[in-house]
Design a protein around this motif. Structure first.
Motif, PDB file in Angstrom:
ATOM      1  N   ASP A 175      87.380 -12.262 114.036  1.00 29.36           N
ATOM      2  CA  ASP A 175      87.566 -12.682 115.288  1.00 29.36           C
ATOM      3  C   ASP A 175      86.914 -12.343 116.460  1.00 29.36           C
ATOM      4  OD1 ASP A 175      89.484 -14.665 113.748  1.00 29.36           O
ATOM      5  OD2 ASP A 175      91.111 -13.421 114.132  1.00 29.36           O
ATOM      6  N   ILE A 176      87.022 -10.919 116.486  1.00 29.92           N
ATOM      7  CA  ILE A 176      86.274 -10.075 117.576  1.00 29.92           C
ATOM      8  C   ILE A 176      84.614 -10.405 117.663  1.00 29.92           C
ATOM      9  CG2 ILE A 176      85.988  -7.808 118.533  1.00 29.92           C
ATOM     10  CD1 ILE A 176      88.507  -7.053 116.993  1.00 29.92           C
ATOM     11  N   LEU A 177      84.219 -10.379 116.318  1.00 26.30           N
ATOM     12  CA  LEU A 177      82.800 -10.630 116.328  1.00 26.30           C
ATOM     13  C   LEU A 177      82.200 -12.068 116.928  1.00 26.30           C
ATOM     14  CD1 LEU A 177      81.931  -8.839 113.172  1.00 26.30           C
ATOM     15  CD2 LEU A 177      81.316  -7.926 115.544  1.00 26.30           C
ATOM     16  N   LEU A 178      83.081 -13.082 116.489  1.00 30.82           N
ATOM     17  CA  LEU A 178      83.055 -14.305 116.855  1.00 30.82           C
ATOM     18  C   LEU A 178      83.119 -14.381 118.499  1.00 30.82           C
ATOM     19  CD1 LEU A 178      82.204 -16.998 115.995  1.00 30.82           C
ATOM     20  CD2 LEU A 178      84.740 -17.733 115.609  1.00 30.82           C
ATOM     21  N   ALA A 179      83.996 -13.931 118.997  1.00 27.79           N
ATOM     22  CA  ALA A 179      84.563 -13.903 120.563  1.00 27.79           C
ATOM     23  C   ALA A 179      83.102 -13.185 121.145  1.00 27.79           C
ATOM     24  CB  ALA A 179      85.712 -13.307 120.667  1.00 27.79           C
ATOM     25  N   SER A 180      82.712 -12.327 120.629  1.00 24.94           N
ATOM     26  CA  SER A 180      81.484 -11.471 120.930  1.00 24.94           C
ATOM     27  C   SER A 180      80.018 -12.056 120.768  1.00 24.94           C
ATOM     28  CB  SER A 180      81.485 -10.133 120.463  1.00 24.94           C
ATOM     29  OG  SER A 180      82.627  -9.471 120.510  1.00 24.94           O
ATOM     30  N   GLY A 181      80.064 -13.186 120.283  1.00 16.73           N
ATOM     31  CA  GLY A 181      78.970 -14.119 120.106  1.00 16.73           C
ATOM     32  C   GLY A 181      78.132 -13.451 118.927  1.00 16.73           C
ATOM     33  N   ASP A 182      78.629 -13.019 117.852  1.00 12.83           N
ATOM     34  CA  ASP A 182      78.172 -12.419 116.654  1.00 12.83           C
ATOM     35  C   ASP A 182      78.457 -13.313 115.598  1.00 12.83           C
ATOM     36  OD1 ASP A 182      76.955 -11.140 114.417  1.00 12.83           O
ATOM     37  OD2 ASP A 182      77.548  -9.327 114.836  1.00 12.83           O
ATOM     38  N   THR A 183      77.991 -14.646 115.405  1.00 18.01           N
ATOM     39  CA  THR A 183      78.301 -15.554 114.552  1.00 18.01           C
ATOM     40  C   THR A 183      78.364 -15.081 113.141  1.00 18.01           C
ATOM     41  OG1 THR A 183      77.944 -17.375 115.968  1.00 18.01           O
ATOM     42  CG2 THR A 183      78.075 -18.141 113.665  1.00 18.01           C
ATOM     43  N   GLU A 184      77.107 -14.397 112.952  1.00 15.05           N
ATOM     44  CA  GLU A 184      76.654 -14.055 111.528  1.00 15.05           C
ATOM     45  C   GLU A 184      77.634 -12.720 110.998  1.00 15.05           C
ATOM     46  OE1 GLU A 184      75.366 -13.882 107.698  1.00 15.05           O
ATOM     47  OE2 GLU A 184      74.732 -15.175 109.105  1.00 15.05           O
ATOM     48  N   GLY A 185      77.999 -12.074 111.932  1.00 17.90           N
ATOM     49  CA  GLY A 185      78.880 -10.814 111.582  1.00 17.90           C
ATOM     50  C   GLY A 185      80.184 -11.387 111.351  1.00 17.90           C
ATOM     51  N   ALA A 186      80.675 -12.300 112.096  1.00 15.37           N
ATOM     52  CA  ALA A 186      82.017 -13.128 111.923  1.00 15.37           C
ATOM     53  C   ALA A 186      81.993 -13.679 110.671  1.00 15.37           C
ATOM     54  CB  ALA A 186      82.222 -13.983 112.960  1.00 15.37           C
ATOM     55  N   ARG A 187      80.931 -14.388 110.279  1.00 15.52           N
ATOM     56  CA  ARG A 187      80.909 -15.008 108.942  1.00 15.52           C
ATOM     57  C   ARG A 187      81.171 -14.000 107.744  1.00 15.52           C
ATOM     58  NH1 ARG A 187      76.402 -17.171 109.538  1.00 15.52           N
ATOM     59  NH2 ARG A 187      77.081 -19.456 110.163  1.00 15.52           N
ATOM     60  N   GLU A 188      80.460 -12.897 107.871  1.00 15.22           N
ATOM     61  CA  GLU A 188      80.400 -11.866 106.780  1.00 15.22           C
ATOM     62  C   GLU A 188      81.881 -11.246 106.701  1.00 15.22           C
ATOM     63  OE1 GLU A 188      77.550  -8.962 107.625  1.00 15.22           O
ATOM     64  OE2 GLU A 188      75.841 -10.468 107.173  1.00 15.22           O
ATOM     65  N   ALA A 189      82.452 -10.927 107.858  1.00 19.47           N
ATOM     66  CA  ALA A 189      83.740 -10.406 107.973  1.00 19.47           C
ATOM     67  C   ALA A 189      84.746 -11.424 107.307  1.00 19.47           C
ATOM     68  CB  ALA A 189      84.397 -10.091 109.310  1.00 19.47           C
ATOM     69  N   TYR A 190      84.505 -12.634 107.642  1.00 24.42           N
ATOM     70  CA  TYR A 190      85.564 -13.784 106.981  1.00 24.42           C
ATOM     71  C   TYR A 190      85.540 -13.745 105.729  1.00 24.42           C
ATOM     72  CZ  TYR A 190      86.846 -15.452 111.764  1.00 24.42           C
ATOM     73  OH  TYR A 190      87.038 -15.602 113.222  1.00 24.42           O
ATOM     74  N   ILE A 191      84.338 -13.791 105.129  1.00 22.41           N
ATOM     75  CA  ILE A 191      84.358 -13.785 103.810  1.00 22.41           C
ATOM     76  C   ILE A 191      84.810 -12.661 103.004  1.00 22.41           C
ATOM     77  CG2 ILE A 191      82.322 -13.492 101.847  1.00 22.41           C
ATOM     78  CD1 ILE A 191      80.353 -15.412 103.748  1.00 22.41           C
ATOM     79  N   ALA A 192      84.653 -11.497 103.674  1.00 20.85           N
ATOM     80  CA  ALA A 192      85.181 -10.228 103.299  1.00 20.85           C
ATOM     81  C   ALA A 192      86.796 -10.268 102.986  1.00 20.85           C
ATOM     82  CB  ALA A 192      84.476  -8.937 104.030  1.00 20.85           C
ATOM     83  N   ALA A 193      86.897 -10.802 104.183  1.00 22.03           N
ATOM     84  CA  ALA A 193      88.654 -11.038 104.335  1.00 22.03           C
ATOM     85  C   ALA A 193      89.129 -12.110 103.170  1.00 22.03           C
ATOM     86  CB  ALA A 193      89.063 -11.606 105.830  1.00 22.03           C
ATOM     87  N   ARG A 194      88.433 -13.009 102.805  1.00 21.36           N
ATOM     88  CA  ARG A 194      88.894 -13.979 102.078  1.00 21.36           C
ATOM     89  C   ARG A 194      88.765 -13.438 100.538  1.00 21.36           C
ATOM     90  NH1 ARG A 194      85.408 -19.452 101.030  1.00 21.36           N
ATOM     91  NH2 ARG A 194      83.836 -17.838 100.351  1.00 21.36           N
ATOM     92  N   ASP A 195      87.867 -12.255 100.224  1.00 25.19           N
ATOM     93  CA  ASP A 195      87.538 -11.871  98.841  1.00 25.19           C
ATOM     94  C   ASP A 195      88.724 -10.786  98.790  1.00 25.19           C
ATOM     95  OD1 ASP A 195      85.239 -13.221  98.575  1.00 25.19           O
ATOM     96  OD2 ASP A 195      83.765 -11.641  98.969  1.00 25.19           O
ATOM     97  N   ALA A 196      89.166 -10.364  99.911  1.00 30.52           N
ATOM     98  CA  ALA A 196      90.064  -9.250  99.701  1.00 30.52           C
ATOM     99  C   ALA A 196      91.459  -9.950  99.727  1.00 30.52           C
ATOM    100  CB  ALA A 196      90.271  -8.158 101.075  1.00 30.52           C
ATOM    101  N   THR A 197      91.640 -11.246  99.830  1.00 28.72           N
ATOM    102  CA  THR A 197      92.902 -11.720  99.803  1.00 28.72           C
ATOM    103  C   THR A 197      93.421 -12.102  98.384  1.00 28.72           C
ATOM    104  OG1 THR A 197      92.675 -12.962 101.931  1.00 28.72           O
ATOM    105  CG2 THR A 197      94.359 -13.815 100.550  1.00 28.72           C
ATOM    106  N   GLU A 198      94.528 -11.650  98.009  1.00 26.42           N
ATOM    107  CA  GLU A 198      95.107 -11.787  96.911  1.00 26.42           C
ATOM    108  C   GLU A 198      95.308 -13.513  96.512  1.00 26.42           C
ATOM    109  OE1 GLU A 198      98.477  -9.620  95.879  1.00 26.42           O
ATOM    110  OE2 GLU A 198      97.495  -7.674  96.555  1.00 26.42           O
ATOM    111  N   LEU A 199      95.054 -13.816  95.153  1.00 31.64           N
ATOM    112  CA  LEU A 199      95.323 -15.145  94.785  1.00 31.64           C
ATOM    113  C   LEU A 199      96.667 -15.594  94.882  1.00 31.64           C
ATOM    114  CD1 LEU A 199      93.636 -17.394  93.351  1.00 31.64           C
ATOM    115  CD2 LEU A 199      94.603 -16.613  91.106  1.00 31.64           C
ATOM    116  N   GLY A 200      96.805 -16.670  95.610  1.00 31.30           N
ATOM    117  CA  GLY A 200      98.190 -17.289  95.677  1.00 31.30           C
ATOM    118  C   GLY A 200      98.550 -16.968  97.111  1.00 31.30           C
TER     119      GLY A 200
END
Length: 219
Positions: A175-200
């Protein structure tokens, strides 16, 4: 008579020993008693301090969850400040600062004041303690809300190994990176967040954020 003399000699020997060693023995006993009763007094004082801190925190929590009144904010600020001043080394003071920051951020919309309260709490939490991760996450959110993106990212960097909190930290970083204009960094962070989210677990909002950045579920 010999036996009596022996008893008299024994009594005299005891008297002589007492005259020679009695003072130091009494001092030793007095010191031992002082340590025992001093320790007990300290324990009693600690118990009293915990009770007083718990009562103060209870008053703060009741005020926070109670009905809105004209002086609610002033009362919350006063009670939290008293906890910090009188019981600075207790967990109650840390939790009190979290409550104060929540009120400052959500009800008073004062992100800067909330960040100050959370910085105090952060300085009182130990490295590696789960509570520190909660404080750091909330501090970064307050800094982000205040528009201090670099400070918020620096706060997140202090967390180190976030363990089971990784998804929360990575999503906030995105969220912070996206607001700062770093779209690629935001994408990587969101993917990392999804990967770390437990199934269910619910990830609907996170998936929407990824979709907005052109990332599908299989990416």
């Amino acid at each position: 008579m010999a036996e009596m003399r022996t008893e008299e000699e024994q009594v005299q020997a005891i008297k002589d020993w007492w005259k020679k060693n009695g003072s130091s023995l009494l001092i030793g006993i007095a010191a031992a008693l002082a340590i025992v009763f001093g320790w007990q007094a300290w324990q009693d004082h600690q118990a009293q301090q915990r009770t007083e801190a718990a009562n103060q925190f209870g008053n703060l929590l009741n005020t926070f969850t109670g009905e809105d009144t004209e002086d609610k904010g002033e009362t919350i600020n006063y009670l939290a400040s008293q906890l910090r001043e009188d019981f600075a080394d207790s967990a109650y003071a840390i939790y009190g600062s979290l409550i104060l920051a929540r009120y400052q951020l959500m009800d008073q919309e004062d992100a800067a004041a909330a960040a100050d309260s959370l910085k105090w709490a952060m300085n009182k939490t130990e490295e590696g303690h789960p509570l520190r991760l909660i404080v750091l996450n909330r501090l970064a959110r307050a800094q982000f809300t205040a528009g201090n993106h670099d400070e918020a990212l620096a706060t997140l960097d202090q967390a180190g190994d976030t363990g089971s909190f990784t998804a929360i930290f990575q999503e906030l970083r995105g969220d912070i990176l996206l607001a700062s204009g770093d779209t690629e960094g935001a994408r990587e962070a969101y993917i990392a967040a999804r990967d770390a989210t437990e199934l269910g677990q619910r990830v609907g909002i996170l998936e929407l954020k990824l979709a907005d950045l052109g990332v599908g579920e299989g990416a």
